[in-house]
Enzyme design. Sequence first.
Site, PDB file in Angstrom:
ATOM      1  N   GLY A 152      35.317  -2.796 -27.870  1.00  0.00           N
ATOM      2  CA  GLY A 152      35.524  -1.292 -27.971  1.00  0.00           C
ATOM      3  C   GLY A 152      36.901  -0.933 -27.698  1.00  0.00           C
ATOM      4  CB  ILE A 154      38.983  -1.591 -22.726  1.00  0.00           C
ATOM      5  CG1 ILE A 154      39.036  -0.079 -22.252  1.00  0.00           C
ATOM      6  CG2 ILE A 154      39.665  -2.309 -21.634  1.00  0.00           C
ATOM      7  CD1 ILE A 154      38.141   0.116 -20.801  1.00  0.00           C
ATOM      8  CB  ILE A 233      38.339  -6.046 -16.566  1.00  0.00           C
ATOM      9  CG1 ILE A 233      38.210  -6.469 -18.047  1.00  0.00           C
ATOM     10  CG2 ILE A 233      39.422  -7.077 -15.786  1.00  0.00           C
ATOM     11  CD1 ILE A 233      39.311  -5.822 -18.628  1.00  0.00           C
ATOM     12  CB  ALA A 234      32.755  -5.636 -18.188  1.00  0.00           C
ATOM     13  NE  ARG A 235      30.424  -0.020 -14.062  1.00  0.00           N
ATOM     14  CZ  ARG A 235      31.527   0.356 -14.205  1.00  0.00           C
ATOM     15  NH1 ARG A 235      32.589  -0.122 -14.472  1.00  0.00           N
ATOM     16  NH2 ARG A 235      31.602   1.715 -14.331  1.00  0.00           N
ATOM     17  CD  GLU A 264      31.731  -3.459  -8.106  1.00  0.00           C
ATOM     18  OE1 GLU A 264      32.041  -4.647  -8.638  1.00  0.00           O
ATOM     19  OE2 GLU A 264      32.409  -2.348  -8.221  1.00  0.00           O
ATOM     20  CG  HIS A 282      35.391  -1.720  -9.731  1.00  0.00           C
ATOM     21  ND1 HIS A 282      34.023  -1.634 -10.101  1.00  0.00           N
ATOM     22  CD2 HIS A 282      35.836  -1.025 -10.772  1.00  0.00           C
ATOM     23  CE1 HIS A 282      33.832  -1.115 -11.031  1.00  0.00           C
ATOM     24  NE2 HIS A 282      34.904  -0.665 -11.649  1.00  0.00           N
ATOM     25  CB  ILE A 283      42.123  -2.389  -8.490  1.00  0.00           C
ATOM     26  CG1 ILE A 283      42.215  -3.909  -8.609  1.00  0.00           C
ATOM     27  CG2 ILE A 283      41.446  -1.864  -7.056  1.00  0.00           C
ATOM     28  CD1 ILE A 283      43.550  -4.052  -7.815  1.00  0.00           C
TER      29      ILE A 283
HETATM   30  C1  GLV Z   1      35.534   1.974 -14.036  1.00  0.00           C
HETATM   31  O1  GLV Z   1      34.851   0.866 -13.725  1.00  0.00           O
HETATM   32  C2  GLV Z   1      35.213   2.603 -15.103  1.00  0.00           C
HETATM   33  O2  GLV Z   1      34.046   2.452 -15.650  1.00  0.00           O
HETATM   34  O3  GLV Z   1      35.897   3.536 -15.267  1.00  0.00           O
END
Ligand code: GLV
Length: 328
Positions: A152, A154, A233-235, A264, A282-283
């Site tokens: 997508g 990102i 870095i997703a979920r 988390e 989660h930053i």
């Molecule tokens: C952060 O995890 C977001 O989905 O923006």
Amino acid sequence: MQKILVARPIFPDVVDRLRAHFEVDWNNGPPLGPDELARRLADKDGALTAGDPIGAAVLAAAPRLRVVANMAVGYNNFDIPAFNAANVLATNTPDVLNESTADFGWALMMAAARRISESERWLRAGEWKGWRHDGFLGVDIYGSTLGIIGMGRIGQALARRARGFGMRVVYHNRSRVAHQIEAELGAEYLSKQMLLQQADHVVLVLPYSRENHHTIGAAELALMKPTATLTNIARGGIVDDAALAEALRDKRIAAAGLDVFEGEPGVHPGLLAVPNVVLTPHIASASETTRRAMANLAADNLMAALSEGPLAGRVPNPINPQVLERTR
Ligand code: GLV
């Protein structure tokens, strides 16, 4: 005056923007549990959330509610069919976080590959007695193969950065992206299996859904190269964290970088026990500029959705726009 709940601590000046239009109930403290959330939403017309779970029970307790604006691009905390059934609009904050999140994906991937956290912990522990030819040998980024799962906005921002590192870029996605985008990014579509077999660095940037639960589990980790890294870095829930902890412990892959976790803020104890994983809370979108842009965009969505004036109907980021056509 319409009433809204700001369910989380956010930048005070954004709360002030909202106070100019609404009577604001601000939870400037720890996240609200489901009962407290339902109680505080009972008399509200709108809400601004950040990852707070909202489903049928909470919506049923909030008869006036017309919109919930999530300060995040991901919205797996929302039960969208329940929003549709209750005629409540959901919104998110896409795009404004693409570049910061892609920057962070690279930072995490490179920190894992080059053992930055691990070697810093060792240095801080006073273990450094002198330069060694074999101290903290890692795996290269330059000239390697980047495998992106989830192409997508990102994922595409991640891929654009790979050119400077002379990388081959391969990707897997639910559907192939347009040929022109593939050509611009120099990205090659592969099956998930082939990507896992070929990539030196796998980065996950796909949205969480039930179908994506444990997209990476023991079987997928077994396909990866022993020298490969995995970055999430997703979920949380896209990776089977227990299986990953075992793979890292047994050096079946070289290293991992994780910004998100199953359950988390809890972190699987097996991940805390292994040295070859970089763990962050989660930053990925957390630059000052981007988090401010996300908060303001969530506020814009809320204000537009509750407006009776010229903004009405011009909600920037509706997730379930069909609700805009109906009245509650
Ligand atoms: C952060 O995890 C977001 O989905 O923006």
